[in-house]
Design a protein around this motif. Structure first.
Motif, PDB file in Angstrom:
ATOM      1  N   LYS A  19      18.337  12.290   4.427  1.00 57.87           N
ATOM      2  CA  LYS A  19      17.586  10.825   4.881  1.00 57.87           C
ATOM      3  C   LYS A  19      16.767  11.162   6.070  1.00 57.87           C
ATOM      4  CE  LYS A  19      20.874   7.687   2.571  1.00 57.87           C
ATOM      5  NZ  LYS A  19      21.786   6.507   3.025  1.00 57.87           N
ATOM      6  N   VAL A  20      15.478  10.528   6.050  1.00 60.09           N
ATOM      7  CA  VAL A  20      14.858  10.666   7.117  1.00 60.09           C
ATOM      8  C   VAL A  20      13.934   9.401   7.005  1.00 60.09           C
ATOM      9  CG1 VAL A  20      14.377  13.051   7.368  1.00 60.09           C
ATOM     10  CG2 VAL A  20      12.788  11.818   6.159  1.00 60.09           C
ATOM     11  N   SER A  21      13.618   8.978   8.365  1.00 56.56           N
ATOM     12  CA  SER A  21      12.382   8.056   8.472  1.00 56.56           C
ATOM     13  C   SER A  21      11.095   8.642   9.109  1.00 56.56           C
ATOM     14  CB  SER A  21      12.797   6.883   9.264  1.00 56.56           C
ATOM     15  OG  SER A  21      13.582   6.038   8.722  1.00 56.56           O
ATOM     16  N   ILE A  22       9.988   8.486   8.508  1.00 58.51           N
ATOM     17  CA  ILE A  22       8.785   9.165   9.163  1.00 58.51           C
ATOM     18  C   ILE A  22       8.021   8.261  10.141  1.00 58.51           C
ATOM     19  CG2 ILE A  22       6.338  10.003   8.489  1.00 58.51           C
ATOM     20  CD1 ILE A  22       7.883  11.194   5.914  1.00 58.51           C
ATOM     21  N   PHE A  23       7.574   8.892  11.215  1.00 62.71           N
ATOM     22  CA  PHE A  23       6.650   8.400  11.959  1.00 62.71           C
ATOM     23  C   PHE A  23       5.456   9.293  11.939  1.00 62.71           C
ATOM     24  CE2 PHE A  23       3.863   8.106  15.492  1.00 62.71           C
ATOM     25  CZ  PHE A  23       3.377   6.912  15.597  1.00 62.71           C
ATOM     26  N   TRP A  24       4.396   8.832  11.339  1.00 66.77           N
ATOM     27  CA  TRP A  24       3.081   9.036  10.898  1.00 66.77           C
ATOM     28  C   TRP A  24       2.089   8.961  12.245  1.00 66.77           C
ATOM     29  CZ3 TRP A  24      -0.725   7.490   6.376  1.00 66.77           C
ATOM     30  CH2 TRP A  24      -1.677   8.563   6.386  1.00 66.77           C
ATOM     31  N   GLN A  45      13.464   6.909   4.099  1.00 67.11           N
ATOM     32  CA  GLN A  45      13.843   5.473   4.304  1.00 67.11           C
ATOM     33  C   GLN A  45      12.815   4.335   4.531  1.00 67.11           C
ATOM     34  OE1 GLN A  45      17.623   5.035   3.959  1.00 67.11           O
ATOM     35  NE2 GLN A  45      16.852   7.085   3.098  1.00 67.11           N
ATOM     36  N   ASN A  46      12.018   4.981   5.550  1.00 65.45           N
ATOM     37  CA  ASN A  46      10.872   3.963   6.101  1.00 65.45           C
ATOM     38  C   ASN A  46       9.786   4.925   6.510  1.00 65.45           C
ATOM     39  OD1 ASN A  46      11.938   1.187   5.407  1.00 65.45           O
ATOM     40  ND2 ASN A  46      13.561   1.615   7.195  1.00 65.45           N
ATOM     41  N   GLU A  93      -8.360   1.495   3.540  1.00 62.34           N
ATOM     42  CA  GLU A  93      -8.168   1.856   2.116  1.00 62.34           C
ATOM     43  C   GLU A  93      -6.971   2.872   1.874  1.00 62.34           C
ATOM     44  OE1 GLU A  93     -11.073   4.245  -1.124  1.00 62.34           O
ATOM     45  OE2 GLU A  93     -12.109   2.756   0.257  1.00 62.34           O
ATOM     46  N   ARG A  94      -6.946   3.696   2.524  1.00 61.55           N
ATOM     47  CA  ARG A  94      -5.814   4.753   2.546  1.00 61.55           C
ATOM     48  C   ARG A  94      -4.717   4.323   2.600  1.00 61.55           C
ATOM     49  NH1 ARG A  94      -5.872   7.913   7.879  1.00 61.55           N
ATOM     50  NH2 ARG A  94      -5.134   5.980   8.332  1.00 61.55           N
ATOM     51  N   ASP A  95      -4.520   3.295   3.678  1.00 68.78           N
ATOM     52  CA  ASP A  95      -3.037   2.662   4.151  1.00 68.78           C
ATOM     53  C   ASP A  95      -2.636   1.991   2.841  1.00 68.78           C
ATOM     54  OD1 ASP A  95      -3.110   4.307   6.034  1.00 68.78           O
ATOM     55  OD2 ASP A  95      -3.143   2.497   7.588  1.00 68.78           O
ATOM     56  N   ALA A  96      -3.650   1.180   2.167  1.00 68.85           N
ATOM     57  CA  ALA A  96      -3.260   0.245   1.057  1.00 68.85           C
ATOM     58  C   ALA A  96      -2.646   1.137  -0.142  1.00 68.85           C
ATOM     59  CB  ALA A  96      -4.393  -0.687   0.955  1.00 68.85           C
ATOM     60  N   GLU A  97      -3.437   2.039  -0.253  1.00 67.86           N
ATOM     61  CA  GLU A  97      -2.880   3.013  -1.495  1.00 67.86           C
ATOM     62  C   GLU A  97      -1.363   3.684  -1.231  1.00 67.86           C
ATOM     63  OE1 GLU A  97      -6.043   5.917  -1.801  1.00 67.86           O
ATOM     64  OE2 GLU A  97      -7.258   4.563  -3.019  1.00 67.86           O
ATOM     65  N   LEU A  98      -1.419   3.929  -0.007  1.00 65.75           N
ATOM     66  CA  LEU A  98      -0.160   4.591   0.301  1.00 65.75           C
ATOM     67  C   LEU A  98       1.139   3.565   0.531  1.00 65.75           C
ATOM     68  CD1 LEU A  98       1.750   6.830   1.476  1.00 65.75           C
ATOM     69  CD2 LEU A  98       1.255   6.051   3.960  1.00 65.75           C
ATOM     70  N   LYS A  99       0.750   2.275   0.820  1.00 61.98           N
ATOM     71  CA  LYS A  99       1.786   1.396   0.853  1.00 61.98           C
ATOM     72  C   LYS A  99       2.259   0.982  -0.668  1.00 61.98           C
ATOM     73  CE  LYS A  99       2.549  -3.139   3.172  1.00 61.98           C
ATOM     74  NZ  LYS A  99       2.004  -3.868   4.285  1.00 61.98           N
ATOM     75  N   ASN A 100       1.198   1.159  -1.521  1.00 61.43           N
ATOM     76  CA  ASN A 100       1.538   0.928  -3.016  1.00 61.43           C
ATOM     77  C   ASN A 100       2.567   2.121  -3.664  1.00 61.43           C
ATOM     78  OD1 ASN A 100       0.197  -1.686  -3.372  1.00 61.43           O
ATOM     79  ND2 ASN A 100      -1.896  -0.549  -3.904  1.00 61.43           N
ATOM     80  N   LEU A 101       2.053   3.343  -3.219  1.00 62.00           N
ATOM     81  CA  LEU A 101       2.869   4.370  -3.458  1.00 62.00           C
ATOM     82  C   LEU A 101       4.186   4.349  -3.137  1.00 62.00           C
ATOM     83  CD1 LEU A 101       2.824   7.518  -4.681  1.00 62.00           C
ATOM     84  CD2 LEU A 101       2.483   8.235  -2.418  1.00 62.00           C
ATOM     85  N   ASN A 129       8.289   3.448  -4.819  1.00 59.50           N
ATOM     86  CA  ASN A 129       9.519   4.376  -4.440  1.00 59.50           C
ATOM     87  C   ASN A 129      10.598   3.559  -3.572  1.00 59.50           C
ATOM     88  OD1 ASN A 129       8.962   7.223  -5.815  1.00 59.50           O
ATOM     89  ND2 ASN A 129       7.062   6.331  -5.114  1.00 59.50           N
ATOM     90  N   LYS A 130      10.418   2.222  -3.500  1.00 57.14           N
ATOM     91  CA  LYS A 130      11.241   1.235  -2.656  1.00 57.14           C
ATOM     92  C   LYS A 130      11.261   1.787  -1.434  1.00 57.14           C
ATOM     93  CE  LYS A 130      14.167  -0.356  -6.360  1.00 57.14           C
ATOM     94  NZ  LYS A 130      13.142   0.299  -7.556  1.00 57.14           N
ATOM     95  N   ILE A 131      10.200   2.356  -0.769  1.00 65.18           N
ATOM     96  CA  ILE A 131      10.066   2.754   0.720  1.00 65.18           C
ATOM     97  C   ILE A 131       9.106   1.561   1.312  1.00 65.18           C
ATOM     98  CG2 ILE A 131       9.504   4.615   2.370  1.00 65.18           C
ATOM     99  CD1 ILE A 131       9.860   6.411  -0.042  1.00 65.18           C
ATOM    100  N   GLN A 132       9.216   1.348   2.821  1.00 67.72           N
ATOM    101  CA  GLN A 132       8.408   0.328   3.308  1.00 67.72           C
ATOM    102  C   GLN A 132       7.542   1.103   4.226  1.00 67.72           C
ATOM    103  OE1 GLN A 132      11.181  -2.440   5.299  1.00 67.72           O
ATOM    104  NE2 GLN A 132       9.515  -3.873   4.767  1.00 67.72           N
TER     105      GLN A 132
END
Length: 433
Positions: free
Chosen positions: A3-8, A95-96, A109-117, A121-124
């Protein structure tokens, strides 16, 4: 799977006072730091020794070294963000995902696509305000619309800033919530198709004595009168909050430049069509001459106007051009040569270390008279009077145009009086049709 949460990390290449990172670190366990060399962006860069890519690469190594203190590392990927996240989801139980907001059209646009992906997968995707003090609808007029004129915008910005209690967000090193890892190999510049540049990057330092005198010195290109922090703001190796808190104590003119930066950023956010259209639509009627031969002379600094040529040669050699000179060369291209501001904007985008889409676009549209709160079309900078005012002793010119005053230096490619009258007539005719 672990389990990890990512900071991008994106345009925020620092651990100190990084909003999204602070909240990820405070609220999650096992925060995996991630940076993506985005192929969608990199493949559009023409020069393979682009100093900005080298700068980012060096900062990533710096972050990697800092993260060793936490027993962690930064994961660095090269590719297309959506594909990379699909791959990460097959290897980690995510996790997030935390990140800081970006206001440019591609990023949105990139972030909107990522948000949907991620949502599938039930990730925020949790994003935060970080590269500006105020964003979106935080500064609007009485009708709830974004400001199109700088002065009232800056007045509201300052009032709001003075009433805010801005504090820097620092990681609590006592609790270590980073993902534990040995150093992870970082792709080399060569592996991504780039080479190291010889261009020198200005150091990251807030020169307080210089900033105190900023209003007195900033217009004289031969003097060291500007902070050279542009690239550090652009890629977030310095926090804008930290710089603004210093500026408010040191120099109101310097703070005003930070406000201009946010003004243009919000113009782009609210009105993304300015990327390739005039902010004032009627200005798209101007019949630009667009002479390739004239444009080449401008690019190479061979116009016969020494202040213009000095600026272009400084840019080509160092990736930097003094701000006063940026206005002069932009006015010359758009008014004297009647070449489309988009040509000049694209050239600056290719060359400037501190290239920022919103500021570059705003500056060029200001000079061309096509933008929001721009100089009027009938104002045409006279390069000679600008030289007389700001480089009277010709120190800047002689530094960059050593052949000035000899027979090797070309004659002016166009007469100022003729060019001024032609520009005003062309603009007037286009705007009245």
């Amino acid at each position: 799977m672990e389990k990890v949460s990512i900071f991008w990390f994106r345009r925020d290449l620092r651990l100190e006072d990084n909003t999204g990172l602070y909240y990820a670190y405070s609220q999650e366990k096992n925060v995996l730091p991630l940076f993506i060399f985005d192929q969608n962006i990199l493949e559009k860069l023409e020069e393979k020794h682009d100093a900005r890519v080298g700068f980012i690469h060096a900062q990533i190594k710096n972050l990697s070294d800092q993260l060793k203190e936490f027993g962690s590392a930064i994961m660095v990927k090269y590719g297309r963000p959506l594909e990379i996240y699909k791959d990460l989801m097959s290897n980690y139980d995510i996790q997030n995902v935390y990140t800081n907001r970006d206001y440019e059209p591609y990023a949105k646009e990139r972030d909107a696509e990522l948000k949907n992906l991620l949502k599938e997968n039930k990730i925020q995707l949790l994003d935060f305000k970080d590269q500006v003090i105020f964003e979106k609808e935080e500064i609007v007029n009485g009708s709830g619309e974004f400001y199109k004129v700088f002065t009232p915008y800056s007045r509201v910005w300052l009032d709001k800033f003075n009433k805010s209690s801005i504090q820097l967000l620092l990681l609590d090193k006592k609790k270590n919530n980073f993902f534990k890892s040995d150093p992870i190999p970082i792709p080399t510049l060569e592996e991504m198709g780039f080479e190291k540049s010889d261009i020198e990057i200005p150091p990251l330092e807030i020169d307080k004595p210089l900033i105190k005198k900023y209003d007195a010195l900033r217009n004289f290109p031969a003097q060291k009168g500007t902070s050279r922090l542009g690239i550090h703001l652009r890629f977030g190796t310095i926090s804008v909050r930290k710089l603004a808190l210093e500026a408010v104590q040191l120099n109101s003119t310097f703070l005003n430049e930070l406000i201009w930066r946010e003004f243009y950023m919000m113009i782009l956010y609210h009105n993304p069509k300015v990327v390739d259209r005039a902010f004032k639509p009627q200005y798209d009627q101007i019949p630009w001459r667009n002479s390739e031969e004239d444009f080449t002379k401008w690019c190479e600094g061979k116009t016969g106007y020494p202040i213009v040529d000095a600026g272009m040669r400084e840019l080509n050699s160092t990736g930097y051009m003094h701000n006063r000179v940026r206005m002069i060369v932009a006015s010359f291209l758009t008014k004297h040569l009647l070449i489309d501001w988009r040509w000049g904007e694209a050239y600056f985008a290719k060359k400037l270390l501190d290239f920022e889409l919103s500021s570059n676009n705003g500056g060029w549209q200001w000079a061309a008279g096509t933008g929001t709160d721009a100089q009027p079309y009938f104002r045409v900078f006279n390069p000679e009077s600008q030289t007389e005012k700001f480089d009277k002793e010709l120190k800047y010119i002689k530094k960059w145009v050593p052949e000035y005053g000899t027979t090797d230096y070309p004659k002016p490619m166009v007469d100022h009086k003729f060019a001024r009258e032609r520009a005003i007539e062309t603009y007037k005719k286009a705007l009245n049709t």
